[in-house]
Design a protein around this motif. Sequence first.
Motif, PDB file in Angstrom:
ATOM      1  N   ALA A  90       0.830  -1.207   0.000  1.00  0.00           N
ATOM      2  CA  ALA A  90       0.000   0.000   0.000  1.00  0.00           C
ATOM      3  C   ALA A  90       0.865   1.258   0.000  1.00  0.00           C
ATOM      4  N   LYS A  91       1.978   1.213   0.734  1.00  0.00           N
ATOM      5  CA  LYS A  91       2.905   2.349   0.750  1.00  0.00           C
ATOM      6  C   LYS A  91       3.519   2.550  -0.629  1.00  0.00           C
ATOM      7  N   LEU A  92       3.896   1.476  -1.287  1.00  0.00           N
ATOM      8  CA  LEU A  92       4.484   1.580  -2.627  1.00  0.00           C
ATOM      9  C   LEU A  92       3.499   2.198  -3.606  1.00  0.00           C
ATOM     10  N   ALA A  93       2.222   1.901  -3.430  1.00  0.00           N
ATOM     11  CA  ALA A  93       1.196   2.413  -4.342  1.00  0.00           C
ATOM     12  C   ALA A  93       1.110   3.927  -4.330  1.00  0.00           C
ATOM     13  N   THR A  94       1.545   4.554  -3.228  1.00  0.00           N
ATOM     14  CA  THR A  94       1.490   6.016  -3.132  1.00  0.00           C
ATOM     15  C   THR A  94       2.877   6.650  -3.214  1.00  0.00           C
ATOM     16  N   GLU A  95       3.894   5.846  -3.470  1.00  0.00           N
ATOM     17  CA  GLU A  95       5.271   6.347  -3.490  1.00  0.00           C
ATOM     18  C   GLU A  95       5.520   7.244  -4.701  1.00  0.00           C
ATOM     19  N   LYS A  96       6.086   8.439  -4.464  1.00  0.00           N
ATOM     20  CA  LYS A  96       6.358   9.395  -5.537  1.00  0.00           C
ATOM     21  C   LYS A  96       7.811   9.362  -6.012  1.00  0.00           C
ATOM     22  N   ASP A  97       8.703   8.779  -5.205  1.00  0.00           N
ATOM     23  CA  ASP A  97      10.120   8.715  -5.573  1.00  0.00           C
ATOM     24  C   ASP A  97      10.327   7.589  -6.579  1.00  0.00           C
ATOM     25  N   THR A 100      12.784   3.913  -6.225  1.00  0.00           N
ATOM     26  CA  THR A 100      12.298   3.096  -5.117  1.00  0.00           C
ATOM     27  C   THR A 100      12.117   1.655  -5.573  1.00  0.00           C
ATOM     28  N   LEU A 101      12.598   0.740  -4.747  1.00  0.00           N
ATOM     29  CA  LEU A 101      12.358  -0.682  -4.973  1.00  0.00           C
ATOM     30  C   LEU A 101      11.702  -1.258  -3.721  1.00  0.00           C
ATOM     31  N   ARG A 263      12.151 -14.624  -4.068  1.00  0.00           N
ATOM     32  CA  ARG A 263      12.082 -13.211  -3.690  1.00  0.00           C
ATOM     33  C   ARG A 263      12.543 -12.347  -4.850  1.00  0.00           C
ATOM     34  N   GLY A 264      11.973 -11.169  -4.949  1.00  0.00           N
ATOM     35  CA  GLY A 264      12.349 -10.260  -6.025  1.00  0.00           C
ATOM     36  C   GLY A 264      12.083  -8.825  -5.622  1.00  0.00           C
ATOM     37  N   VAL A 265      12.123  -7.936  -6.598  1.00  0.00           N
ATOM     38  CA  VAL A 265      11.861  -6.523  -6.336  1.00  0.00           C
ATOM     39  C   VAL A 265      10.954  -5.951  -7.414  1.00  0.00           C
ATOM     40  N   VAL A 266      10.090  -5.043  -6.978  1.00  0.00           N
ATOM     41  CA  VAL A 266       9.214  -4.297  -7.884  1.00  0.00           C
ATOM     42  C   VAL A 266       9.362  -2.823  -7.569  1.00  0.00           C
ATOM     43  N   ALA A 267       8.891  -1.991  -8.482  1.00  0.00           N
ATOM     44  CA  ALA A 267       8.962  -0.536  -8.339  1.00  0.00           C
ATOM     45  C   ALA A 267       7.545   0.044  -8.390  1.00  0.00           C
ATOM     46  N   PRO A 268       7.402   1.319  -8.069  1.00  0.00           N
ATOM     47  CA  PRO A 268       6.063   1.923  -8.162  1.00  0.00           C
ATOM     48  C   PRO A 268       5.465   1.765  -9.552  1.00  0.00           C
ATOM     49  N   GLY A 269       4.175   1.565  -9.619  1.00  0.00           N
ATOM     50  CA  GLY A 269       3.514   1.410 -10.914  1.00  0.00           C
ATOM     51  C   GLY A 269       3.491   2.679 -11.731  1.00  0.00           C
ATOM     52  N   SER A 270       3.787   3.802 -11.096  1.00  0.00           N
ATOM     53  CA  SER A 270       3.705   5.097 -11.775  1.00  0.00           C
ATOM     54  C   SER A 270       4.970   5.476 -12.548  1.00  0.00           C
ATOM     55  N   ILE A 271       6.054   4.716 -12.409  1.00  0.00           N
ATOM     56  CA  ILE A 271       7.293   5.138 -13.067  1.00  0.00           C
ATOM     57  C   ILE A 271       7.219   4.935 -14.575  1.00  0.00           C
ATOM     58  N   ASP A 272       8.004   5.735 -15.301  1.00  0.00           N
ATOM     59  CA  ASP A 272       7.970   5.648 -16.762  1.00  0.00           C
ATOM     60  C   ASP A 272       9.007   4.650 -17.275  1.00  0.00           C
TER      61      ASP A 272
END
Length: 333
Positions: A90-97, A100-101, A263-272
Amino acid sequence: MKLNRSTKRRTVLAAAVAIAALTLTACGGTASDAGAAGEIKKLNIIVPANPGGGWDQTGRSMQADLTANKQVGSASVQNIGGAGGTNGLAKLATEKDPNTLMVMGYVMVGSVETNKSASRIEDTTPIARLTEEPLVLVVPASSPYQSIDDLVTDIKTKGKGVAITGGSAGGADHILIGQILKAQGIAADSLNYIGYSGGGESLAALLGNKVQAGISGVGEYAEQVKAGKVRALAVSGPVEAPALPGIKPLKDQGIDVVLTNWRGVVAPGSIDETQTKKLTEMVTKLNESEAWATTLKDNNWDNAFLAGAEFDSFLTEDITKVKTTLTEIGLIK
Protein backbone atom coordinates in the motif's frame (compact mmCIF):
# COMPACT_ATOMS: atom_id res chain seq x y z
CA MET A 1 2.65 -0.43 -16.10
CA LYS A 2 0.75 -3.40 -14.80
CA LEU A 3 1.03 -7.11 -15.40
CA ASN A 4 -1.68 -6.93 -18.05
CA ARG A 5 0.12 -4.14 -19.87
CA SER A 6 0.71 -4.20 -23.62
CA THR A 7 3.24 -6.11 -25.69
CA LYS A 8 5.07 -2.82 -26.18
CA ARG A 9 5.63 -2.60 -22.43
CA ARG A 10 7.08 -6.13 -22.35
CA THR A 11 9.38 -5.30 -25.25
CA VAL A 12 10.72 -2.21 -23.49
CA LEU A 13 11.44 -4.16 -20.31
CA ALA A 14 13.26 -6.88 -22.23
CA ALA A 15 15.21 -4.28 -24.14
CA ALA A 16 16.36 -2.68 -20.90
CA VAL A 17 18.27 -5.81 -19.93
CA ALA A 18 19.62 -6.28 -23.45
CA ILE A 19 20.82 -2.69 -23.68
CA ALA A 20 22.59 -3.01 -20.36
CA ALA A 21 24.43 -6.11 -21.53
CA LEU A 22 25.39 -4.60 -24.91
CA THR A 23 26.64 -1.40 -23.30
CA LEU A 24 28.88 -3.30 -20.93
CA THR A 25 30.25 -5.45 -23.72
CA ALA A 26 31.00 -2.43 -25.88
CA CYS A 27 32.90 -0.84 -23.04
CA GLY A 28 34.91 -3.99 -22.48
CA GLY A 29 33.72 -4.22 -18.87
CA THR A 30 31.68 -6.52 -16.72
CA ALA A 31 28.46 -5.88 -14.85
CA SER A 32 30.33 -5.77 -11.58
CA ASP A 33 32.84 -3.11 -12.58
CA ALA A 34 30.81 -0.95 -14.97
CA GLY A 35 30.65 2.72 -14.08
CA ALA A 36 27.14 3.11 -12.77
CA ALA A 37 28.05 5.43 -9.90
CA GLY A 38 25.99 8.58 -9.89
CA GLU A 39 23.13 7.25 -12.04
CA ILE A 40 21.01 6.86 -8.91
CA LYS A 41 22.21 9.14 -6.14
CA LYS A 42 19.83 7.78 -3.53
CA LEU A 43 17.85 4.55 -3.62
CA ASN A 44 14.86 3.89 -1.36
CA ILE A 45 14.34 0.21 -0.49
CA ILE A 46 11.01 -0.73 1.09
CA VAL A 47 11.03 -3.95 3.13
CA PRO A 48 7.37 -4.84 3.75
CA ALA A 49 8.11 -6.75 6.95
CA ASN A 50 9.61 -6.30 10.39
CA PRO A 51 13.37 -6.76 10.84
CA GLY A 52 14.81 -10.25 11.04
CA GLY A 53 13.20 -12.19 8.21
CA GLY A 54 14.14 -13.10 4.66
CA TRP A 55 12.77 -9.93 3.07
CA ASP A 56 14.71 -7.82 5.55
CA GLN A 57 17.89 -9.82 4.86
CA THR A 58 17.37 -9.35 1.13
CA GLY A 59 16.77 -5.60 1.37
CA ARG A 60 19.75 -4.96 3.61
CA SER A 61 22.00 -7.17 1.48
CA MET A 62 20.99 -5.15 -1.58
CA GLN A 63 21.66 -1.93 0.34
CA ALA A 64 25.17 -3.08 1.28
CA ASP A 65 26.14 -4.51 -2.11
CA LEU A 66 24.76 -1.67 -4.23
CA THR A 67 26.68 0.91 -2.21
CA ALA A 68 29.82 -1.26 -2.07
CA ASN A 69 29.69 -1.61 -5.87
CA LYS A 70 29.20 2.17 -6.13
CA GLN A 71 26.08 1.62 -8.19
CA VAL A 72 24.22 4.11 -6.02
CA GLY A 73 25.40 7.03 -3.94
CA SER A 74 23.41 5.82 -0.94
CA ALA A 75 20.57 3.45 -0.15
CA SER A 76 18.12 3.45 2.73
CA VAL A 77 15.92 0.62 4.01
CA GLN A 78 12.44 1.29 5.35
CA ASN A 79 10.65 -1.53 7.22
CA ILE A 80 6.85 -1.50 6.99
CA GLY A 81 5.56 -4.65 8.64
CA GLY A 82 2.16 -6.25 8.85
CA ALA A 83 -0.52 -7.97 6.79
CA GLY A 84 1.86 -10.28 4.95
CA GLY A 85 3.59 -7.42 3.19
CA THR A 86 0.43 -5.73 1.96
CA ASN A 87 0.98 -2.72 4.25
CA GLY A 88 4.25 -2.16 2.42
CA LEU A 89 2.50 -2.73 -0.89
CA ALA A 90 0.00 0.00 0.00
CA LYS A 91 2.90 2.35 0.75
CA LEU A 92 4.48 1.58 -2.63
CA ALA A 93 1.20 2.41 -4.34
CA THR A 94 1.49 6.02 -3.13
CA GLU A 95 5.27 6.35 -3.49
CA LYS A 96 6.36 9.39 -5.54
CA ASP A 97 10.12 8.72 -5.57
CA PRO A 98 10.89 6.85 -8.83
CA ASN A 99 14.16 5.52 -7.36
CA THR A 100 12.30 3.10 -5.12
CA LEU A 101 12.36 -0.68 -4.97
CA MET A 102 10.24 -2.92 -2.78
CA VAL A 103 11.34 -6.41 -1.80
CA MET A 104 8.57 -8.96 -2.31
CA GLY A 105 8.04 -12.55 -3.35
CA TYR A 106 5.97 -15.70 -3.09
CA VAL A 107 4.77 -14.73 0.38
CA MET A 108 3.23 -11.50 -0.86
CA VAL A 109 1.48 -13.18 -3.78
CA GLY A 110 -0.47 -15.29 -1.31
CA SER A 111 -0.97 -12.55 1.27
CA VAL A 112 -2.59 -10.25 -1.27
CA GLU A 113 -5.28 -12.89 -1.74
CA THR A 114 -5.78 -13.92 1.89
CA ASN A 115 -5.85 -10.31 3.10
CA LYS A 116 -8.09 -9.20 0.21
CA SER A 117 -5.65 -6.35 -0.33
CA ALA A 118 -6.86 -3.31 -2.24
CA SER A 119 -3.28 -2.77 -3.43
CA ARG A 120 -2.26 -5.41 -5.95
CA ILE A 121 1.06 -6.69 -7.28
CA GLU A 122 -0.45 -6.27 -10.74
CA ASP A 123 -0.35 -2.50 -10.17
CA THR A 124 3.41 -2.38 -9.58
CA THR A 125 6.28 -2.31 -12.08
CA PRO A 126 8.11 -5.68 -12.03
CA ILE A 127 11.90 -5.28 -11.99
CA ALA A 128 13.49 -8.66 -11.21
CA ARG A 129 13.23 -11.99 -9.44
CA LEU A 130 16.43 -12.44 -7.45
CA THR A 131 16.58 -15.60 -5.37
CA GLU A 132 14.83 -18.74 -4.29
CA GLU A 133 15.34 -21.16 -1.43
CA PRO A 134 13.66 -24.23 0.02
CA LEU A 135 11.85 -24.07 3.33
CA VAL A 136 12.66 -26.16 6.38
CA LEU A 137 10.26 -27.52 8.98
CA VAL A 138 11.74 -27.54 12.48
CA VAL A 139 10.73 -28.30 16.06
CA PRO A 140 12.23 -27.20 19.39
CA ALA A 141 15.22 -29.25 20.49
CA SER A 142 13.16 -30.68 23.37
CA SER A 143 10.27 -31.73 21.13
CA PRO A 144 9.12 -35.36 21.19
CA TYR A 145 8.75 -35.26 17.39
CA GLN A 146 11.62 -37.11 15.77
CA SER A 147 10.20 -37.19 12.24
CA ILE A 148 7.73 -35.43 9.99
CA ASP A 149 5.47 -38.47 10.41
CA ASP A 150 5.40 -37.89 14.18
CA LEU A 151 4.24 -34.31 13.67
CA VAL A 152 1.61 -35.18 11.08
CA THR A 153 0.26 -38.02 13.22
CA ASP A 154 -0.13 -35.67 16.18
CA ILE A 155 -1.99 -33.14 14.03
CA LYS A 156 -4.34 -35.92 12.91
CA THR A 157 -5.03 -36.69 16.56
CA LYS A 158 -5.06 -33.23 18.16
CA GLY A 159 -5.97 -30.96 15.26
CA LYS A 160 -5.67 -27.34 16.36
CA GLY A 161 -3.97 -28.50 19.54
CA VAL A 162 -0.74 -28.51 17.52
CA ALA A 163 0.43 -24.98 16.66
CA ILE A 164 2.69 -24.26 13.69
CA THR A 165 4.42 -20.90 13.29
CA GLY A 166 5.93 -19.19 10.29
CA GLY A 167 5.62 -16.09 8.17
CA SER A 168 2.44 -14.17 7.48
CA ALA A 169 -0.85 -15.87 6.65
CA GLY A 170 -1.11 -16.96 3.03
CA GLY A 171 2.65 -16.96 2.51
CA ALA A 172 5.00 -19.77 1.54
CA ASP A 173 5.25 -21.19 5.08
CA HIS A 174 1.47 -21.27 5.48
CA ILE A 175 0.96 -22.77 2.04
CA LEU A 176 3.58 -25.45 2.71
CA ILE A 177 1.97 -26.79 5.88
CA GLY A 178 -1.42 -26.62 4.15
CA GLN A 179 -0.08 -28.70 1.27
CA ILE A 180 1.47 -31.21 3.68
CA LEU A 181 -1.84 -31.72 5.46
CA LYS A 182 -3.72 -31.97 2.16
CA ALA A 183 -1.23 -34.57 0.87
CA GLN A 184 -1.79 -36.61 4.05
CA GLY A 185 -5.56 -36.40 3.85
CA ILE A 186 -5.97 -34.01 6.79
CA ALA A 187 -8.72 -31.38 6.57
CA ALA A 188 -7.61 -27.76 6.26
CA ASP A 189 -9.68 -26.76 9.29
CA SER A 190 -7.40 -28.91 11.48
CA LEU A 191 -4.55 -26.45 10.99
CA ASN A 192 -3.57 -24.05 13.76
CA TYR A 193 -1.17 -21.68 12.00
CA ILE A 194 0.30 -18.67 13.82
CA GLY A 195 1.89 -16.23 11.39
CA TYR A 196 4.31 -13.40 12.09
CA SER A 197 5.49 -10.61 9.80
CA GLY A 198 9.09 -10.90 11.01
CA GLY A 199 11.31 -13.97 11.22
CA GLY A 200 12.59 -12.97 14.65
CA GLU A 201 9.10 -13.19 16.16
CA SER A 202 8.37 -16.67 14.84
CA LEU A 203 11.78 -17.89 15.98
CA ALA A 204 11.16 -16.50 19.48
CA ALA A 205 7.83 -18.34 19.66
CA LEU A 206 9.56 -21.55 18.59
CA LEU A 207 12.50 -21.25 20.99
CA GLY A 208 10.11 -20.32 23.78
CA ASN A 209 8.13 -23.55 23.18
CA LYS A 210 4.98 -21.53 22.56
CA VAL A 211 4.39 -23.53 19.37
CA GLN A 212 5.07 -27.14 18.43
CA ALA A 213 6.78 -26.54 15.07
CA GLY A 214 7.98 -23.80 12.76
CA ILE A 215 8.57 -23.25 9.08
CA SER A 216 10.91 -20.76 7.44
CA GLY A 217 13.57 -20.48 4.77
CA VAL A 218 16.62 -22.69 5.17
CA GLY A 219 18.79 -19.59 5.42
CA GLU A 220 16.85 -18.30 8.43
CA TYR A 221 16.91 -21.52 10.47
CA ALA A 222 20.15 -23.23 9.39
CA GLU A 223 22.31 -21.73 12.14
CA GLN A 224 19.71 -22.54 14.81
CA VAL A 225 19.67 -26.15 13.57
CA LYS A 226 23.47 -26.37 13.60
CA ALA A 227 23.57 -24.89 17.11
CA GLY A 228 21.16 -27.57 18.34
CA LYS A 229 18.48 -25.08 19.37
CA VAL A 230 15.93 -26.58 16.96
CA ARG A 231 15.70 -29.90 15.12
CA ALA A 232 14.99 -30.04 11.40
CA LEU A 233 12.48 -32.64 10.24
CA ALA A 234 12.35 -31.98 6.49
CA VAL A 235 13.14 -29.52 3.72
CA SER A 236 10.69 -28.55 1.00
CA GLY A 237 12.92 -28.52 -2.08
CA PRO A 238 13.38 -31.31 -4.62
CA VAL A 239 16.73 -32.33 -3.08
CA GLU A 240 18.63 -31.89 0.18
CA ALA A 241 19.68 -28.32 0.98
CA PRO A 242 23.49 -27.86 1.06
CA ALA A 243 23.18 -25.83 4.27
CA LEU A 244 21.41 -28.73 6.00
CA PRO A 245 23.06 -31.94 4.79
CA GLY A 246 21.27 -35.09 5.84
CA ILE A 247 17.84 -33.47 6.18
CA LYS A 248 15.65 -35.27 3.68
CA PRO A 249 13.13 -33.54 1.39
CA LEU A 250 9.45 -34.12 2.10
CA LYS A 251 9.06 -36.12 -1.08
CA ASP A 252 11.76 -38.53 0.06
CA GLN A 253 9.82 -39.06 3.29
CA GLY A 254 6.59 -40.10 1.63
CA ILE A 255 4.95 -36.65 1.37
CA ASP A 256 4.50 -35.60 -2.25
CA VAL A 257 5.10 -31.85 -1.80
CA VAL A 258 7.83 -29.65 -3.32
CA LEU A 259 7.89 -25.87 -2.76
CA THR A 260 10.60 -23.22 -3.02
CA ASN A 261 10.25 -19.62 -1.91
CA TRP A 262 11.35 -16.88 -4.33
CA ARG A 263 12.08 -13.21 -3.69
CA GLY A 264 12.35 -10.26 -6.02
CA VAL A 265 11.86 -6.52 -6.34
CA VAL A 266 9.21 -4.30 -7.88
CA ALA A 267 8.96 -0.54 -8.34
CA PRO A 268 6.06 1.92 -8.16
CA GLY A 269 3.51 1.41 -10.91
CA SER A 270 3.71 5.10 -11.77
CA ILE A 271 7.29 5.14 -13.07
CA ASP A 272 7.97 5.65 -16.76
CA GLU A 273 9.94 3.50 -19.21
CA THR A 274 13.20 5.41 -18.73
CA GLN A 275 13.03 4.96 -14.97
CA THR A 276 12.13 1.29 -15.39
CA LYS A 277 15.15 0.80 -17.62
CA LYS A 278 17.47 2.47 -15.09
CA LEU A 279 16.29 0.28 -12.21
CA THR A 280 16.38 -2.88 -14.30
CA GLU A 281 19.95 -2.20 -15.42
CA MET A 282 21.00 -1.47 -11.85
CA VAL A 283 19.60 -4.74 -10.49
CA THR A 284 21.00 -6.70 -13.45
CA LYS A 285 24.50 -5.36 -12.70
CA LEU A 286 24.03 -6.18 -9.02
CA ASN A 287 23.10 -9.75 -9.89
CA GLU A 288 26.29 -10.16 -11.92
CA SER A 289 28.60 -8.69 -9.27
CA GLU A 290 31.05 -10.62 -7.11
CA ALA A 291 29.56 -9.00 -4.01
CA TRP A 292 26.11 -10.42 -4.77
CA ALA A 293 27.56 -13.86 -5.53
CA THR A 294 29.09 -13.82 -2.05
CA THR A 295 25.78 -12.69 -0.55
CA LEU A 296 23.97 -15.61 -2.19
CA LYS A 297 26.52 -18.09 -0.86
CA ASP A 298 26.57 -16.63 2.65
CA ASN A 299 22.75 -16.75 2.93
CA ASN A 300 22.26 -20.13 1.22
CA TRP A 301 20.14 -18.49 -1.46
CA ASP A 302 19.91 -19.91 -4.98
CA ASN A 303 20.25 -17.46 -7.86
CA ALA A 304 16.88 -17.32 -9.64
CA PHE A 305 17.38 -14.12 -11.63
CA LEU A 306 14.72 -13.04 -14.11
CA ALA A 307 14.26 -9.47 -15.33
CA GLY A 308 12.00 -7.48 -17.61
CA ALA A 309 9.46 -9.37 -19.68
CA GLU A 310 10.52 -12.76 -18.28
CA PHE A 311 9.82 -11.66 -14.70
CA ASP A 312 6.58 -10.04 -15.84
CA SER A 313 5.39 -13.34 -17.36
CA PHE A 314 6.56 -15.34 -14.36
CA LEU A 315 4.59 -13.09 -11.98
CA THR A 316 1.43 -13.40 -14.03
CA GLU A 317 1.65 -17.19 -13.99
CA ASP A 318 2.60 -17.38 -10.30
CA ILE A 319 -0.33 -15.24 -9.18
CA THR A 320 -2.69 -17.61 -10.99
CA LYS A 321 -1.04 -20.72 -9.51
CA VAL A 322 -1.06 -19.35 -5.96
CA LYS A 323 -4.75 -18.43 -6.18
CA THR A 324 -5.49 -22.01 -7.24
CA THR A 325 -3.36 -23.50 -4.45
CA LEU A 326 -4.89 -21.28 -1.75
CA THR A 327 -8.35 -22.33 -2.86
CA GLU A 328 -7.45 -26.03 -2.90
CA ILE A 329 -6.09 -26.00 0.64
CA GLY A 330 -8.97 -23.94 1.99
CA LEU A 331 -7.22 -20.62 2.69
CA ILE A 332 -9.45 -18.63 0.34
CA LYS A 333 -12.80 -19.26 -1.25
